[in-house]
Design a protein around this motif. Sequence first.
Motif, PDB file in Angstrom:
ATOM      1  N   SER A  18      -5.339 -40.878  21.008  1.00  0.00           N
ATOM      2  CA  SER A  18      -6.256 -39.743  21.043  1.00  0.00           C
ATOM      3  C   SER A  18      -6.893 -39.509  19.673  1.00  0.00           C
ATOM      4  CB  SER A  18      -5.507 -38.489  21.506  1.00  0.00           C
ATOM      5  OG  SER A  18      -6.360 -37.371  21.498  1.00  0.00           O
ATOM      6  N   LEU A  19      -6.085 -39.573  18.629  1.00  0.00           N
ATOM      7  CA  LEU A  19      -6.609 -39.373  17.275  1.00  0.00           C
ATOM      8  C   LEU A  19      -7.562 -40.499  16.871  1.00  0.00           C
ATOM      9  CD1 LEU A  19      -3.384 -38.068  15.525  1.00  0.00           C
ATOM     10  CD2 LEU A  19      -5.478 -36.764  15.953  1.00  0.00           C
ATOM     11  N   LEU A  20      -7.247 -41.715  17.254  1.00  0.00           N
ATOM     12  CA  LEU A  20      -8.143 -42.836  16.947  1.00  0.00           C
ATOM     13  C   LEU A  20      -9.484 -42.661  17.648  1.00  0.00           C
ATOM     14  CD1 LEU A  20      -5.545 -45.729  17.181  1.00  0.00           C
ATOM     15  CD2 LEU A  20      -6.855 -45.110  15.131  1.00  0.00           C
ATOM     16  N   LYS A  21      -9.453 -42.118  18.823  1.00  0.00           N
ATOM     17  CA  LYS A  21     -10.668 -41.939  19.608  1.00  0.00           C
ATOM     18  C   LYS A  21     -11.511 -40.753  19.120  1.00  0.00           C
ATOM     19  CE  LYS A  21     -12.143 -41.579  24.432  1.00  0.00           C
ATOM     20  NZ  LYS A  21     -11.672 -41.560  25.818  1.00  0.00           N
ATOM     21  N   HIS A  22     -10.840 -39.672  18.734  1.00  0.00           N
ATOM     22  CA  HIS A  22     -11.552 -38.428  18.493  1.00  0.00           C
ATOM     23  C   HIS A  22     -11.582 -37.938  17.047  1.00  0.00           C
ATOM     24  CE1 HIS A  22     -12.060 -37.878  22.767  1.00  0.00           C
ATOM     25  NE2 HIS A  22     -10.767 -38.074  22.952  1.00  0.00           N
ATOM     26  N   SER A  23     -10.946 -38.638  16.123  1.00  0.00           N
ATOM     27  CA  SER A  23     -10.935 -38.158  14.734  1.00  0.00           C
ATOM     28  C   SER A  23     -11.393 -39.254  13.779  1.00  0.00           C
ATOM     29  CB  SER A  23      -9.531 -37.697  14.337  1.00  0.00           C
ATOM     30  OG  SER A  23      -8.714 -38.798  13.994  1.00  0.00           O
ATOM     31  N   ASN A  24     -11.657 -38.853  12.580  1.00  0.00           N
ATOM     32  CA  ASN A  24     -12.013 -39.809  11.534  1.00  0.00           C
ATOM     33  C   ASN A  24     -10.869 -40.017  10.547  1.00  0.00           C
ATOM     34  OD1 ASN A  24     -14.636 -40.384  12.432  1.00  0.00           O
ATOM     35  ND2 ASN A  24     -15.384 -38.479  11.539  1.00  0.00           N
ATOM     36  N   LEU A  25      -9.675 -39.632  10.935  1.00  0.00           N
ATOM     37  CA  LEU A  25      -8.507 -39.831  10.075  1.00  0.00           C
ATOM     38  C   LEU A  25      -8.274 -41.325   9.869  1.00  0.00           C
ATOM     39  CD1 LEU A  25      -6.044 -37.265  11.692  1.00  0.00           C
ATOM     40  CD2 LEU A  25      -7.261 -37.006   9.527  1.00  0.00           C
ATOM     41  N   SER A  26      -7.768 -41.674   8.702  1.00  0.00           N
ATOM     42  CA  SER A  26      -7.430 -43.072   8.449  1.00  0.00           C
ATOM     43  C   SER A  26      -6.210 -43.455   9.280  1.00  0.00           C
ATOM     44  CB  SER A  26      -7.128 -43.281   6.961  1.00  0.00           C
ATOM     45  OG  SER A  26      -5.898 -42.667   6.623  1.00  0.00           O
ATOM     46  N   ILE A  27      -5.989 -44.743   9.408  1.00  0.00           N
ATOM     47  CA  ILE A  27      -4.825 -45.243  10.155  1.00  0.00           C
ATOM     48  C   ILE A  27      -3.541 -44.713   9.513  1.00  0.00           C
ATOM     49  CG2 ILE A  27      -3.600 -47.308  10.973  1.00  0.00           C
ATOM     50  CD1 ILE A  27      -6.483 -46.941  12.151  1.00  0.00           C
ATOM     51  N   ALA A  28      -3.486 -44.706   8.183  1.00  0.00           N
ATOM     52  CA  ALA A  28      -2.301 -44.203   7.477  1.00  0.00           C
ATOM     53  C   ALA A  28      -2.084 -42.721   7.761  1.00  0.00           C
ATOM     54  CB  ALA A  28      -2.442 -44.450   5.980  1.00  0.00           C
ATOM     55  N   GLU A  29      -3.153 -41.946   7.773  1.00  0.00           N
ATOM     56  CA  GLU A  29      -3.034 -40.512   8.056  1.00  0.00           C
ATOM     57  C   GLU A  29      -2.548 -40.278   9.481  1.00  0.00           C
ATOM     58  OE1 GLU A  29      -6.429 -38.401   5.281  1.00  0.00           O
ATOM     59  OE2 GLU A  29      -7.106 -39.624   6.987  1.00  0.00           O
ATOM     60  N   ILE A  30      -3.038 -41.076  10.401  1.00  0.00           N
ATOM     61  CA  ILE A  30      -2.604 -40.956  11.795  1.00  0.00           C
ATOM     62  C   ILE A  30      -1.134 -41.332  11.917  1.00  0.00           C
ATOM     63  CG2 ILE A  30      -2.851 -41.949  14.118  1.00  0.00           C
ATOM     64  CD1 ILE A  30      -5.907 -42.041  13.537  1.00  0.00           C
ATOM     65  N   ALA A  31      -0.748 -42.438  11.305  1.00  0.00           N
ATOM     66  CA  ALA A  31       0.650 -42.883  11.356  1.00  0.00           C
ATOM     67  C   ALA A  31       1.573 -41.790  10.832  1.00  0.00           C
ATOM     68  CB  ALA A  31       0.831 -44.169  10.557  1.00  0.00           C
ATOM     69  N   TYR A  32       1.245 -41.247   9.678  1.00  0.00           N
ATOM     70  CA  TYR A  32       2.074 -40.195   9.087  1.00  0.00           C
ATOM     71  C   TYR A  32       2.064 -38.943   9.959  1.00  0.00           C
ATOM     72  CZ  TYR A  32       4.076 -36.976   5.737  1.00  0.00           C
ATOM     73  OH  TYR A  32       4.873 -36.039   5.138  1.00  0.00           O
ATOM     74  N   GLY A  33       0.902 -38.591  10.497  1.00  0.00           N
ATOM     75  CA  GLY A  33       0.758 -37.385  11.307  1.00  0.00           C
ATOM     76  C   GLY A  33       1.530 -37.410  12.612  1.00  0.00           C
ATOM     77  N   ILE A  34       1.805 -38.600  13.127  1.00  0.00           N
ATOM     78  CA  ILE A  34       2.558 -38.684  14.383  1.00  0.00           C
ATOM     79  C   ILE A  34       4.030 -39.027  14.167  1.00  0.00           C
ATOM     80  CG2 ILE A  34       0.532 -39.236  15.777  1.00  0.00           C
ATOM     81  CD1 ILE A  34       1.580 -42.168  15.811  1.00  0.00           C
ATOM     82  N   GLY A  35       4.438 -39.094  12.896  1.00  0.00           N
ATOM     83  CA  GLY A  35       5.866 -39.240  12.627  1.00  0.00           C
ATOM     84  C   GLY A  35       6.317 -40.571  12.078  1.00  0.00           C
ATOM     85  N   TYR A  36       5.391 -41.474  11.768  1.00  0.00           N
ATOM     86  CA  TYR A  36       5.786 -42.762  11.189  1.00  0.00           C
ATOM     87  C   TYR A  36       5.559 -42.725   9.688  1.00  0.00           C
ATOM     88  CZ  TYR A  36       6.119 -44.615  15.894  1.00  0.00           C
ATOM     89  OH  TYR A  36       6.483 -44.825  17.195  1.00  0.00           O
TER      90      TYR A  36
END
Length: 111
Positions: A58-76
């Motif tokens: 969902s974040l990859l589809k709808h946000s401009n967050l970097s892959i690292a930011e997404i990974a950290y934001g979901i708990g990795y």
Amino acid sequence: IIKIQEWLQKNYNQVISLKALAQRFDLSVRTFNRRFRNAAGKTPLQYLQEIRLEQAKSLLKHSNLSIAEIAYGIGYQDTSSFASLFKRTNSVTPKEYRHLVRTKLFNVDTE
């Protein structure tokens, strides 16, 4: 088990120890794993990974967050292990997935 699933859905972005989670719900780790698998049809770790990966999609589809930011934001904590798990599950890297879904999302048919 439903209460555990609800807790996981609300707290998926935290660092989660399955041992601590079992203790939180007053179960031994062995009993926790067995009951969870019987009720959900998958291990607690598989369930948690599914929640995290769906949120990542969902974040990859709808946000401009970097892959690292997404990974950290979901708990990795480790971007490379997140990317590896994502690719193993979805057959594409997070970057490729973002490109694919955004191309479909913003591609307007001109007929």
